[in-house]
Scaffold this active site. Structure first.
Site, PDB file in Angstrom:
ATOM      1  CB  CYS A 227      15.248  -5.013 -13.390  1.00 39.03           C
ATOM      2  SG  CYS A 227      15.992  -3.453 -12.882  1.00 39.03           S
TER       3      CYS A 227
HETATM    4  N1  LIG Z   1      11.001   0.304 -12.417  1.00 43.48           N
HETATM    5  C1  LIG Z   1      11.582  -0.890 -12.561  1.00 43.48           C
HETATM    6  O1  LIG Z   1      11.921  -1.303 -13.671  1.00 43.48           O
HETATM    7  C2  LIG Z   1      11.812  -1.772 -11.346  1.00 43.48           C
HETATM    8  C3  LIG Z   1      12.282  -3.077 -11.566  1.00 43.48           C
HETATM    9  C4  LIG Z   1      12.484  -3.918 -10.463  1.00 43.48           C
HETATM   10  C5  LIG Z   1      12.239  -3.445  -9.187  1.00 43.48           C
HETATM   11  N2  LIG Z   1      11.815  -2.170  -8.998  1.00 43.48           N
HETATM   12  C6  LIG Z   1      11.571  -1.725  -7.623  1.00 43.48           C
HETATM   13  O2  LIG Z   1      10.166  -1.648  -7.436  1.00 43.48           O
HETATM   14  C7  LIG Z   1       9.857  -0.598  -6.518  1.00 43.48           C
HETATM   15  C8  LIG Z   1       8.876   0.372  -7.189  1.00 43.48           C
HETATM   16  O3  LIG Z   1       9.506   0.907  -8.356  1.00 43.48           O
HETATM   17  P1  LIG Z   1       8.752   1.870  -9.368  1.00 43.48           P
HETATM   18  O4  LIG Z   1       9.679   2.004 -10.524  1.00 43.48           O
HETATM   19  O5  LIG Z   1       7.370   1.392  -9.608  1.00 43.48           O
HETATM   20  O6  LIG Z   1       8.733   3.231  -8.501  1.00 43.48           O
HETATM   21  P2  LIG Z   1       7.855   4.541  -8.719  1.00 43.48           P
HETATM   22  O7  LIG Z   1       7.388   4.584 -10.142  1.00 43.48           O
HETATM   23  O8  LIG Z   1       8.672   5.684  -8.214  1.00 43.48           O
HETATM   24  O9  LIG Z   1       6.585   4.308  -7.768  1.00 43.48           O
HETATM   25  C9  LIG Z   1       6.688   4.263  -6.365  1.00 43.48           C
HETATM   26  C10 LIG Z   1       5.296   4.102  -5.773  1.00 43.48           C
HETATM   27  O10 LIG Z   1       5.406   3.987  -4.364  1.00 43.48           O
HETATM   28  C11 LIG Z   1       4.503   4.903  -3.714  1.00 43.48           C
HETATM   29  N3  LIG Z   1       5.213   5.323  -2.494  1.00 43.48           N
HETATM   30  C12 LIG Z   1       6.372   6.024  -2.412  1.00 43.48           C
HETATM   31  N4  LIG Z   1       6.753   6.166  -1.126  1.00 43.48           N
HETATM   32  C13 LIG Z   1       5.806   5.521  -0.372  1.00 43.48           C
HETATM   33  C14 LIG Z   1       5.636   5.321   1.027  1.00 43.48           C
HETATM   34  N5  LIG Z   1       6.516   5.798   1.908  1.00 43.48           N
HETATM   35  N6  LIG Z   1       4.550   4.624   1.446  1.00 43.48           N
HETATM   36  C15 LIG Z   1       3.653   4.139   0.566  1.00 43.48           C
HETATM   37  N7  LIG Z   1       3.748   4.303  -0.773  1.00 43.48           N
HETATM   38  C16 LIG Z   1       4.829   4.978  -1.245  1.00 43.48           C
HETATM   39  C17 LIG Z   1       4.278   6.000  -4.744  1.00 43.48           C
HETATM   40  O11 LIG Z   1       2.959   6.554  -4.643  1.00 43.48           O
HETATM   41  P3  LIG Z   1       2.555   7.742  -3.680  1.00 43.48           P
HETATM   42  O12 LIG Z   1       3.765   8.638  -3.589  1.00 43.48           O
HETATM   43  O13 LIG Z   1       1.359   8.394  -4.292  1.00 43.48           O
HETATM   44  O14 LIG Z   1       2.208   7.059  -2.404  1.00 43.48           O
HETATM   45  C18 LIG Z   1       4.338   5.238  -6.051  1.00 43.48           C
HETATM   46  O15 LIG Z   1       3.073   4.686  -6.369  1.00 43.48           O
HETATM   47  C19 LIG Z   1      11.189   0.081  -6.162  1.00 43.48           C
HETATM   48  O16 LIG Z   1      11.653  -0.415  -4.943  1.00 43.48           O
HETATM   49  C20 LIG Z   1      12.105  -0.347  -7.300  1.00 43.48           C
HETATM   50  O17 LIG Z   1      13.470  -0.387  -6.916  1.00 43.48           O
HETATM   51  C21 LIG Z   1      11.579  -1.328 -10.054  1.00 43.48           C
END
Ligand SMILES: NC(=O)c1ccc[n+]([C@@H]2O[C@H](COP(=O)([O-])OP(=O)(O)OC[C@H]3O[C@@H](n4cnc5c(N)ncnc54)[C@H](OP(=O)(O)O)[C@@H]3O)[C@@H](O)[C@H]2O)c1
Length: 345
Positions: free
Chosen positions: A149
């Site tokens: 981001c």
């Molecule tokens: N938030 C932002 O603004 C943003 C912006 C740009 C990029 N990102 C990137 O996008 C990615 C997701 O971010 P987020 O903010 O959405 O994170 P989040 O809210 O913590 O969600 C993570 C998701 O991944 C699943 N998960 C975790 N470990 C897993 C595994 N080993 N295998 C399969 N599923 C798994 C979790 O569900 P379960 O635990 O139920 O499986 C959950 O649905 C990250 O890499 C982050 O750096 C985020």
């Protein structure tokens, strides 16, 4: 219709993908995974999707991801690279919202993410998913590393200046603020309401993972040596990112010409708004939309240019950008499913 799978459907970028894709004219949502919520109807967790998404979450091993046309990984780093080889072998395209396919420098990836990179060959063919700077590569890609981001705001805010060679590339400063959803939905003390609300703090000042990513990409835009001081901050809002970038001018160039650099670079971009010189873009002017807005300032007509960039971290900073990439990869109109007007107030 494009059959879409989402790994990590319970997180913030996952639910944002669901919101955008549920009304996308060319998409059929096919599989949505969660390790913790196997069997739970998506709408039971996210009532905002009642009547729009009738799937249930399934455990990753049960989800028939190889039957999809594209799989988004809205997961922590390390998850996509473990599954990408099998998916690609089955003809499925992959878009990773984490960092597995962003940095081409493997040593740098391993230093910052503290895990070995398990598929360097796939990394070589991956396209970096910042559409406005890498459109043709994304169009042809089987695998996309969606940008971080903060790096999205820094690159789009600095690119026209670096490409024109009018700033000192060795001394760039990025003072950036993110809403708390940037940290994801997982439980952490630092993002509790009583910790993050009514508070404002910097973090990662001596080093942040988004620095090497940004530097690697900025270096492609100029032959000059690139140096970047990047300071991220957490602000007590849910969505939104505001980056204030500082660059010293090295050429005698007037404000109209500077503004023209940005208007020429982004004038035809559907998701970048170059505002009039001296404007003050607000994060709420992008909320829940794929727009990124930029405005230039030159205090006291001095030699330092201030570039203000705002976006919604979950849309142009993550899931919207990923959908924009998907549209390109499947030969669709780049704006399909993404023309939401920001929500205000
Ligand atoms: N938030 C932002 O603004 C943003 C912006 C740009 C990029 N990102 C990137 O996008 C990615 C997701 O971010 P987020 O903010 O959405 O994170 P989040 O809210 O913590 O969600 C993570 C998701 O991944 C699943 N998960 C975790 N470990 C897993 C595994 N080993 N295998 C399969 N599923 C798994 C979790 O569900 P379960 O635990 O139920 O499986 C959950 O649905 C990250 O890499 C982050 O750096 C985020």
């Amino acid at each position: 219709m494009i059959k879409v799978g989402i790994v990590g459907g319970t997180g913030y970028t996952g639910v944002e993908l669901l919101r955008l894709l549920a009304t996308h004219p060319e998409v059929k949502l096919t599989a949505i995974t969660s390790r913790k919520e196997d069997g739970l109807p998506v709408a039971d967790m996210f009532p905002s999707l009642r009547g729009r998404v009738d799937l249930a979450f399934s455990a990753p091993e049960k989800a028939r991801l190889t039957e999809c046309d594209v799989v988004f990984f809205a997961t922590p780093h390390g998850v996509a690279m473990a599954q990408a080889p099998e998916l690609l072998a089955a003809g499925v395209k992959v878009i990773d919202l984490a960092a597995d396919f962003r940095l081409q420098d493997i040593a740098s990836f391993e230093k910052w993410y503290k895990i070995p990179h398990t598929c360097p060959e796939l990394l070589k063919e991956a396209a970096y998913g910042l559409v406005e700077l890498n459109r043709e590569a994304i169009r042809k890609a089987r695998i996309v590393g969606n940008p971080g981001c903060y790096p999205t705001t820094m690159q789009l805010g600095l690119a026209p200046l670096l490409q024109a060679g009018v700033i000192d590339a060795s001394h760039l400063i990025a003072d950036c603020k993110s809403g708390v959803s940037g940290a994801g939905r997982k439980a952490e003390v630092a993002t509790l309401f009583s910790e993050a609300g009514d508070n404002f703090k910097a973090y990662g000042v001596s080093g942040h993972r988004h620095s090497p990513e940004t530097l690697e990409r900025l270096r492609l835009l100029t032959k000059d040596k690139v140096g970047l001081l990047f300071t991220p901050h957490l602000v007590p809002m849910i969505r939104g990112m505001h980056s204030t970038l500082y660059a010293r001018l090295t050429k005698d160039i007037d404000n109209a010409a500077l503004q023209a650099l940005f208007e020429n670079a982004y004038g035809n971009e559907p998701f970048i708004d170059v505002m009039p010189f001296g404007s003050h873009p607000e994060t709420r002017s992008t909320r829940a939309s794929n727009m990124l807005r930029i405005a230039l300032h030159r205090p006291d007509d001095g030699d330092t240019l201030v570039i203000l960039v705002v976006q919604d971290n979950l849309v142009k900073g993550a899931s919207g950008q990923a959908v924009q990439c998907m549209n390109l990869m499947f030969g669709l109109d780049e704006t399909a499913g993404l023309m939401h007007i920001p929500v205000l107030p």
